[in-house]
Motif scaffolding. Structure first.
Motif, PDB file in Angstrom:
ATOM      1  N   LYS A   1       0.867  -1.169   0.000  1.00  0.00           N
ATOM      2  CA  LYS A   1       0.000   0.000   0.000  1.00  0.00           C
ATOM      3  C   LYS A   1       0.908   1.226   0.000  1.00  0.00           C
ATOM      4  O   LYS A   1       1.970   1.215   0.641  1.00  0.00           O
ATOM      5  N   LEU A   2       0.472   2.257  -0.677  1.00  0.00           N
ATOM      6  CA  LEU A   2       1.331   3.427  -0.831  1.00  0.00           C
ATOM      7  C   LEU A   2       1.780   3.977   0.528  1.00  0.00           C
ATOM      8  O   LEU A   2       2.937   4.366   0.705  1.00  0.00           O
ATOM      9  N   ASN A   3       0.867   3.967   1.486  1.00  0.00           N
ATOM     10  CA  ASN A   3       1.211   4.521   2.804  1.00  0.00           C
ATOM     11  C   ASN A   3       2.355   3.781   3.497  1.00  0.00           C
ATOM     12  O   ASN A   3       3.097   4.361   4.276  1.00  0.00           O
ATOM     13  N   GLU A   4       2.491   2.500   3.194  1.00  0.00           N
ATOM     14  CA  GLU A   4       3.534   1.715   3.855  1.00  0.00           C
ATOM     15  C   GLU A   4       4.940   2.121   3.425  1.00  0.00           C
ATOM     16  O   GLU A   4       5.903   1.896   4.153  1.00  0.00           O
ATOM     17  N   VAL A   5       5.056   2.628   2.208  1.00  0.00           N
ATOM     18  CA  VAL A   5       6.397   2.858   1.661  1.00  0.00           C
ATOM     19  C   VAL A   5       6.709   4.314   1.348  1.00  0.00           C
ATOM     20  O   VAL A   5       7.854   4.645   1.030  1.00  0.00           O
ATOM     21  N   ILE A   6       5.710   5.172   1.442  1.00  0.00           N
ATOM     22  CA  ILE A   6       5.847   6.518   0.872  1.00  0.00           C
ATOM     23  C   ILE A   6       7.055   7.280   1.422  1.00  0.00           C
ATOM     24  O   ILE A   6       7.700   8.035   0.704  1.00  0.00           O
ATOM     25  N   ARG A   7       7.393   7.046   2.693  1.00  0.00           N
ATOM     26  CA  ARG A   7       8.504   7.787   3.303  1.00  0.00           C
ATOM     27  C   ARG A   7       9.867   7.443   2.702  1.00  0.00           C
ATOM     28  O   ARG A   7      10.797   8.242   2.749  1.00  0.00           O
ATOM     29  N   GLN A   8      10.012   6.220   2.187  1.00  0.00           N
ATOM     30  CA  GLN A   8      11.321   5.772   1.705  1.00  0.00           C
ATOM     31  C   GLN A   8      11.550   6.013   0.210  1.00  0.00           C
ATOM     32  O   GLN A   8      12.657   5.844  -0.278  1.00  0.00           O
ATOM     33  N   MET A   9      10.527   6.379  -0.508  1.00  0.00           N
ATOM     34  CA  MET A   9      10.626   6.371  -1.956  1.00  0.00           C
ATOM     35  C   MET A   9      11.434   7.550  -2.525  1.00  0.00           C
ATOM     36  O   MET A   9      11.332   8.669  -2.058  1.00  0.00           O
ATOM     37  N   ASP A  10      12.201   7.252  -3.580  1.00  0.00           N
ATOM     38  CA  ASP A  10      12.888   8.295  -4.333  1.00  0.00           C
ATOM     39  C   ASP A  10      12.050   8.761  -5.518  1.00  0.00           C
ATOM     40  O   ASP A  10      12.287   9.822  -6.070  1.00  0.00           O
ATOM     41  N   LEU A  11      11.105   7.905  -5.895  1.00  0.00           N
ATOM     42  CA  LEU A  11      10.373   8.134  -7.130  1.00  0.00           C
ATOM     43  C   LEU A  11       8.973   7.546  -6.973  1.00  0.00           C
ATOM     44  O   LEU A  11       8.835   6.393  -6.569  1.00  0.00           O
ATOM     45  N   VAL A  12       7.950   8.341  -7.280  1.00  0.00           N
ATOM     46  CA  VAL A  12       6.571   7.852  -7.216  1.00  0.00           C
ATOM     47  C   VAL A  12       5.938   8.071  -8.585  1.00  0.00           C
ATOM     48  O   VAL A  12       5.911   9.195  -9.090  1.00  0.00           O
ATOM     49  N   ILE A  13       5.447   6.999  -9.183  1.00  0.00           N
ATOM     50  CA  ILE A  13       4.905   7.062 -10.543  1.00  0.00           C
ATOM     51  C   ILE A  13       3.486   6.524 -10.533  1.00  0.00           C
ATOM     52  O   ILE A  13       3.249   5.419 -10.050  1.00  0.00           O
ATOM     53  N   THR A  14       2.547   7.281 -11.100  1.00  0.00           N
ATOM     54  CA  THR A  14       1.167   6.805 -11.137  1.00  0.00           C
ATOM     55  C   THR A  14       0.791   6.322 -12.539  1.00  0.00           C
ATOM     56  O   THR A  14       1.094   6.978 -13.529  1.00  0.00           O
ATOM     57  N   CYS A  15       0.158   5.172 -12.611  1.00  0.00           N
ATOM     58  CA  CYS A  15      -0.348   4.657 -13.900  1.00  0.00           C
ATOM     59  C   CYS A  15      -1.640   3.901 -13.647  1.00  0.00           C
ATOM     60  O   CYS A  15      -1.762   2.729 -13.995  1.00  0.00           O
ATOM     61  N   THR A  16      -2.616   4.563 -13.072  1.00  0.00           N
ATOM     62  CA  THR A  16      -3.800   3.851 -12.617  1.00  0.00           C
ATOM     63  C   THR A  16      -5.055   4.114 -13.435  1.00  0.00           C
ATOM     64  O   THR A  16      -5.962   3.286 -13.457  1.00  0.00           O
ATOM     65  N   GLY A  17      -5.158   5.269 -14.052  1.00  0.00           N
ATOM     66  CA  GLY A  17      -6.424   5.634 -14.658  1.00  0.00           C
ATOM     67  C   GLY A  17      -7.404   6.156 -13.623  1.00  0.00           C
ATOM     68  O   GLY A  17      -8.563   6.417 -13.927  1.00  0.00           O
ATOM     69  N   ASN A  18      -6.949   6.314 -12.406  1.00  0.00           N
ATOM     70  CA  ASN A  18      -7.815   6.733 -11.320  1.00  0.00           C
ATOM     71  C   ASN A  18      -7.455   8.163 -10.864  1.00  0.00           C
ATOM     72  O   ASN A  18      -6.593   8.802 -11.438  1.00  0.00           O
TER      73      ASN A  18
END
Lengths: 285, 285, 285, 285
Positions: C107-124
């Motif tokens: 889940k995004l909330n679990e990892v968001i603090r560690q990420m260098d890059l966040v990419i969305t490809c959901t259509g949402n």
């Protein structure tokens, strides 16, 4: 890796002034290193695991302890087949290579509870401790691709509160009082030697290297080699490689005279100048 | 690679007894080598090609001349994005590595007619000749990731029967009398320097290595360094790497006393025994 | 993806009985889907990120939201270049595919603090919320490969306590009161359209598909198509593909009469029986 | 693939009006397809080859006939382990996918002389003919991952001028009068069934799918299913997948009400709108 004792002993003898003949460290020739370690282990980790456990690799969480040549081979293969792989390292250079190759660098304690597969390739002892074995989840597979049988603290598992169940050749279930099972392969000995086969091609590389080293020592003019440990002359290492290229229908390019001169090379090799080190550091002492 | 002239000159001066101060060959430190060459080129080959030509990599036939660090980086990246890659090599050891890594080893003449992309990474000159340029197919892209501007025989293309058309910065179409176009990037100079950027991370590695080398030379006790070329002490190389690990949230494992003793290592490094060579051959002379 | 509005509207019109002519849903032809989404995005995610940020991919922690065609393309490319990639998914089938392909499903909330890059490809929409943007670390890059400009809640960033700094075209630093910077690309619009280029090859596939669809609608005998939305006939989809094979020097195998009979196929295609679905589920209603 | 006969027969019966009960085509559910074919074969091709021949994959030239799900799995695995892989295809769409994935698309006759390994995954018959077997080089390994035992024309090898030598279980050497040996695995029957194992995980997926299909048919209200062949309802396919996610510690994201509304989806699935087809074409007839 399995060969380490031998060459290690040779260097120790040499250092102690007790080596009474010249010796050739064939283990560290490029060709043998790459084949026995990187390329061979890339295949034997898969083979050894399949023959013993039939485990599916896709989606499995794996930790590989040690990111040297063997570790790199194991990581590459498992990642390619869909496993989620992280590594442990003590050497910051290898750790940084691991980062660049896309593996999280962790301490074993941080991840041990989640792992489906624990693989040691360190050359060290007690890399996986009893405490860590206690914390593994049910069904976790543990095996050793490094050296000897000391990387996993197997001795600590021969303890009255744990039950050993041999489920097939080379495969033991260690059963905890609460029913948890850890799958130990080859009783902690080398998986690649115990549960996999060595391709004839790798044997050929190794045997050729050893034979050429002996011939070199035998034919060498008086005085070329003293009572010390030597590495296979680079040109001979190249020769071993060149003998195996036709197997792959590989066509080598020849330098023109002009190009050889530009590079400062002999057209017949060795093809790397003396200060070349196949991506490596050299000691100054 | 681009740095070769400098360290090459240093060794030549040293050999000729003309080096008047100690010098440090930072180019060959493991950390710098891997970052500047393998890891950086793995990305800059893609970046340089996209920014100049917008070429789609999937399905393209590519030949990479030279399978050293730079060549390995280029091959890995292009293969991963669906290109069909083959290589040329003069050194049988590198050629055999290429086989194991899944690349056909060919002579340039055998494949030149079919290629969509020709990339040089050899450190040599005239690797792509006018005759080979004549045989390329329409639309073939040619570029240099190796060194200098001599790997592709660009001079031979400045000839009256050929028309040069600058289609955008760093991109020339060379037009043959029959209308065939070859796409030459950066006039044969280094693609990674001319048409791509260097990540700050790589700059940091390089600058740290250079700074530490200067500090070491400055602080070294009298007599440690003579008028010669030295490699960065391994421990310092490890230090550069360790300084960059936090960036990747990488957690290094520490040896226990018992393990350090078993390995014969100091707990703070260097972590490789003297005879370790990061997969490499060393000269005995 | 970018085309979704059009075909989506067509289906809505059709459902509402308001479609007054036959329409062809070319977006969902296999050839177009694969090229525009999987294969094209596999390259444009790298291209778009490099041109805007020069980020090095090796060792970077990345989360890709959505593991459809576009997500698969992004993940494949970034993993191949040494990034450590995890994914988020709402659909268990795609999530299981992600596992098998070697990506942690989080889940995004679990990892968001560690990420260098966040990419969305959901259509949402609102896949990345303001709360998550608040928790990102300094320097985190955020971009959208999905659709529209709603996947990242950019509106929430236009707020008095945050400072926007345009550092180059398509690149904004959003600065938090404590100095933290998040790098937002293309103001949350499609990265592949805003910051990358579309290879001519992909344009050719798309244009060919559209042209053939129009020709089919124009030439179709009375009654073949009613006021509804149709998929491109499979044979035509195959035809588009076959027109592009010579570009890759690809040689198609022809069925013998005996083989065609055994398979129950016409030698000229369509090559998949009616119940074939290129790895897919089909509704029965 | 192995299951094809069953579902194929069901469709034939249905077409002929002879199906006397409703039937569920579980073979074509996404979950089962992917696991049994793509993901399972990706591993079993390696396993089957190792257990029978101990062949080293690195550098081997391989042709895979057929680039459907099974072919894709075989190609991915072998390429990842350093083999040089090309493919044959009759369908231009699959052929173009092969190009994009980095495989040369050839006719078998063009490459047969050079191959170390020939693998069939076509669903067709006589894909490898006696004439082609005659032209293989010494030591070439031939095996079938497709269906039945007809893909390789094994019958043509039972001929007086050829000698069969059983070298170990499932491995025959076919010896030509000139001494050439071709290594035939499992007498042309399915390698994955004959010489490899099926992971319990795949069995679980398959069994779950079949059980749910039976439950659905049993519980369905009168009239939902007629005497026809149905695909597993998408929601049930998703359910099978979701039951297996905990094994991978995979955490599914839940749609918010607002997001579900935006997507036009029920929060509990099915998660793909009716016109979604997991990258696929659907017939309108």
């Amino acid at each position: 890796r399995a060969g380490r004792p031998t060459w290690c002993v040779l260097y120790q003898l040499s250092k102690a002034g007790k080596l009474c003949v010249p010796a050739m460290n064939v283990n560290d020739s490029v060709t043998k290193q790459k084949f026995d370690n990187l390329y061979c282990c890339r295949e034997s980790i898969l083979d050894g695991l399949k023959r013993t456990t039939d485990v599916m690799f896709g989606g499995k969480q794996v930790v590989v302890c040690g990111y040297g040549e063997v570790g790199k081979g194991c990581c590459t293969a498992l990642k390619a087949l869909g496993a989620i792989v992280c590594i442990t390292e003590i050497d910051p250079i290898c750790a940084l290579q691991g980062c660049m190759d896309g593996f999280r660098v962790v301490k074993l304690n941080e991840v041990i509870r989640q792992m489906d597969l624990v693989i040691t390739c360190t050359g060290n002892k007690n890399v996986v401790t009893r405490e860590q074995l206690d914390r593994m989840k049910n069904g976790c597979i543990v095996c050793n691709m490094g050296h000897s049988n000391t990387e996993i603290d197997v001795a600590s598992l021969r303890s009255p509160e744990l039950t050993w169940e041999r489920v097939r050749s080379q495969v033991d279930h260690i059963i905890w009082p609460d029913g948890k099972r850890v799958v130990l392969l080859a009783e902690g000995r080398l998986l690649n030697l115990s549960c996999s086969t060595v391709p004839t091609f790798v044997l050929s590389i190794t045997a050729t290297t050893q034979a050429l080293a002996l011939i070199e020592l035998f034919n060498a003019p008086e005085g070329r080699y003293k009572q010390d440990v030597y590495l296979l002359p680079k040109k001979m290492d190249e020769y071993v490689a060149s003998l195996h290229l036709p197997n792959f229908d590989a066509h080598l390019t020849e330098l023109s005279d002009e190009q050889a001169k530009y590079m400062g090379l002999n057209k017949n090799g060795p093809f790397k100048p003396n200060y070349y080190r196949y991506h490596c550091v050299v000691d100054n002492d």
